[in-house]
Design an enzyme around this catalytic site. Structure first.
Site, PDB file in Angstrom:
ATOM      1  N   CYS A  70      10.225  17.972 -10.494  1.00  0.00           N
ATOM      2  CA  CYS A  70       9.365  17.827 -11.674  1.00  0.00           C
ATOM      3  C   CYS A  70       7.922  17.776 -11.216  1.00  0.00           C
ATOM      4  O   CYS A  70       7.640  17.495 -10.060  1.00  0.00           O
ATOM      5  CB  CYS A  70       9.642  16.516 -12.399  1.00  0.00           C
ATOM      6  SG  CYS A  70      11.300  16.306 -13.009  1.00  0.00           S
ATOM      7  N   GLU A 119       5.608  13.471 -22.349  1.00  0.00           N
ATOM      8  CA  GLU A 119       5.447  14.799 -21.773  1.00  0.00           C
ATOM      9  C   GLU A 119       5.907  15.929 -22.691  1.00  0.00           C
ATOM     10  O   GLU A 119       6.866  15.790 -23.447  1.00  0.00           O
ATOM     11  CB  GLU A 119       6.183  14.874 -20.425  1.00  0.00           C
ATOM     12  CG  GLU A 119       5.605  13.876 -19.454  1.00  0.00           C
ATOM     13  CD  GLU A 119       6.009  14.060 -18.023  1.00  0.00           C
ATOM     14  OE1 GLU A 119       5.241  13.628 -17.154  1.00  0.00           O
ATOM     15  OE2 GLU A 119       7.087  14.622 -17.759  1.00  0.00           O
TER      16      GLU A 119
END
Length: 189
Positions: A70, A119
């Site tokens: 990520c 996010e």
């Protein structure tokens, strides 16, 4: 504060339109600021996905299992370019082309560290050539594990607290993408 915490991330609105920037630390301080991120799944020749257990030193969700890697593209960077760079940093892998499987927006608060994730997460898939070797950075990755998608879904259902809170959502995007590409769905083409 680690140097990565001082890097800039791209702030976005609910539609993913850029609205500014902030440091990683500021974007992940409660209540959090919505920012662009990516979640990579690497898939091998047996259609297994690679999971990583996040290192104990991570500021958000340490030692939880997540997708392959990520990160956050810097303002003005492409998502795929930033993902390729991060994959090299975390796992020592280069040259993997990506396909985007969708976006997963989420909020999660880490009860251990008090940090938050807010996010707009681009889910990227990359097929690995047979024999790819990994060189995990121990400051980023505690362990690696290959699992089938059905096994991953079963693990998420049976023990969700072992996994990063975004893993279920990004896995849903993965499953949808793979089912849309299956021969059964595309008339055998």
């Amino acid at each position: 504060m680690s140097s990565r915490e001082t890097h800039l991330v791209e702030l976005v609105d609910e539609a993913g339109t850029t609205v500014g920037s902030a440091t990683v630390a500021d974007a992940h301080t409660a209540p959090g600021q919505l920012h662009r991120a990516f979640s990579v799944f690497l898939i091998d020749d047996q259609d297994r996905v690679l999971l990583q257990q996040r290192a104990a030193t991570k500021t958000r969700f340490p030692l939880r299992w997540g997708n392959t890697c990520c990160g956050h593209p810097a303002p003005g960077s492409t998502v795929a370019g930033a993902a390729a760079e991060r994959l090299g940093e975390e796992l020592g892998v280069a040259g993997v082309p990506f396909v985007e499987a969708g976006v997963y927006s989420y909020f999660a608060e880490d009860p251990m560290t008090g940090r938050v994730e807010r996010e707009y997460d681009h889910v990227l898939l990359g097929r690995l050539p047979v024999g790819t070797q990994f060189r995990p950075d121990p400051a980023e990755v505690a362990r690696l594990l290959w699992v089938s998608v059905p096994d991953l879904l079963a693990r998420l259902a049976s023990d969700p607290e072992t996994y990063a809170p975004w893993l279920g959502g990004v896995t849903d995007r993965l499953v949808t993408h793979l089912s849309e590409r299956s021969p059964e769905r595309s008339g055998g083409k």
